[in-house]
Design an enzyme around this catalytic site. Structure first.
Site, short mmCIF file in Angstrom:
data_model
loop_
_atom_site.label_atom_id
_atom_site.label_comp_id
_atom_site.label_asym_id
_atom_site.label_seq_id
_atom_site.Cartn_x
_atom_site.Cartn_y
_atom_site.Cartn_z
N SER A 142 -17.48 30.28 -8.35
CA SER A 142 -17.03 29.14 -9.16
C SER A 142 -15.97 28.38 -8.37
CB SER A 142 -16.41 29.64 -10.47
OG SER A 142 -15.73 28.61 -11.15
N TYR A 155 -10.42 35.43 -14.69
CA TYR A 155 -11.63 34.77 -14.19
C TYR A 155 -11.39 34.17 -12.81
CZ TYR A 155 -15.70 31.68 -14.08
OH TYR A 155 -16.86 31.04 -13.73
#
Length: 281
Positions: A142, A155
């Site tokens: 990501s 995350y």
């Protein structure tokens, strides 16, 4: 469509929906046979059924070594090879906006899936590929792993760790003819980043996406909304022979977010300078 992956066999984790499912569909259209791995058995079976005889489903938790081994074995037993591994499965964390209030209760689960799952998937696929002429491994990360920022520490940390691990594994596995690359998608509308509260209706989730779009677009040079299919095209490139000389890299599929701030702060600075000097008054 062409036949860019004709004769190749791929394992795709987290392929019951979203980016994984879009990639599985594209791979099959390009001539590959695919093992769909996912923890959601019902959605995974449906995804495989939709793709016909070129796809099979195996339930898998990517944080479990035996499940990853079973995915590799399924590819070899059913289709006779494993040429491409797309470690796509991932989980997010609760969107707490304040680090001091974050109890980090989901930290272990996020790291187990997003980091250990990538490492296990790469290692287990590479053990087969290394004995059979090499292959391509793509790990989905990501832009949260490229750009530090507020909130969602677990995350962001997991995605950064997956990028670093992928680069290290690319160096380690190059001797076996195995390429390891990363994708770093920006905001792609999927269940993972819908920001909808638990139990929200599809209509409510859609309203949330519409409301949040201007915020997502604010720091994105390309105002076009990315799709799972956009990411799938990038996976296809890294899986096939067109990327034969590429390993250890991170391909951002983010509309330019990671390129830099699209707001022209230089103009703002010059305007502030002029005001301070009394120019243009």
């Amino acid at each position: 469509m062409g036949q860019e992956l004709a004769g190749k066999v791929a394992v795709i984790t987290g392929a019951a929906r979203g980016i994984g499912r879009a990639t599985a569909a594209l791979f099959v259209a390009e001539g590959a046979r695919v093992v769909i791995g996912d923890i959601d058995e019902e959605a995974g079976q449906a995804a495989a059924l939709a793709l016909g005889e070129a796809a099979i489903f195996r339930k898998a938790d990517v944080g479990r070594t035996e499940d990853i081994d079973a995915l590799v074995a399924a590819a070899v037993d059913r289709f006779g090879a494993l040429d491409v591994m797309f470690n796509n499965a991932g989980v997010s964390c609760r969107p707490s906006a304040d680090f001091l209030d974050d109890d980090l209760a989901d930290f272990e689960q996020v790291m187990r899936v997003n980091v250990l799952g990538v490492i296990l998937g790469t290692q287990r696929a590479a053990r087969h590929m290394g004995r059979n002429g090499g292959g391509s491994i793509i790990n989905n990360t990501s832009i949260a792993g490229l750009i530090p920022g507020l909130a969602m520490l677990a995350y962001r940390t997991s995605k950064m760790a997956a990028i670093h691990a992928s680069k290290s594994m690319a160096i380690d596995l190059a001797q076996y003819g195995i390429r390891v690359n990363c994708l770093a998608p920006g905001h792609i509308p999927t269940d993972l980043n819908a920001f909808a509260p638990p139990g929200a209706s599809p209509e409510a989730a859609a309203r949330i996406q519409v409301a949040m779009k201007p915020v997502w677009d604010a720091n994105k040079p390309l105002k076009r909304q990315g799709t799972p299919e956009d990411v799938a095209q990038a996976v296809l490139f890294l899986a096939g022979d067109r990327s034969a000389q590429i390993t250890g890299t991170v391909l951002a599929v983010d509309g330019g977010i990671s390129a830099g701030d699209p707001v022209n702060h230089f103009r703002e600075l010059m305007a502030a300078r002029a005001a301070a000097l009394g120019e243009g008054a």
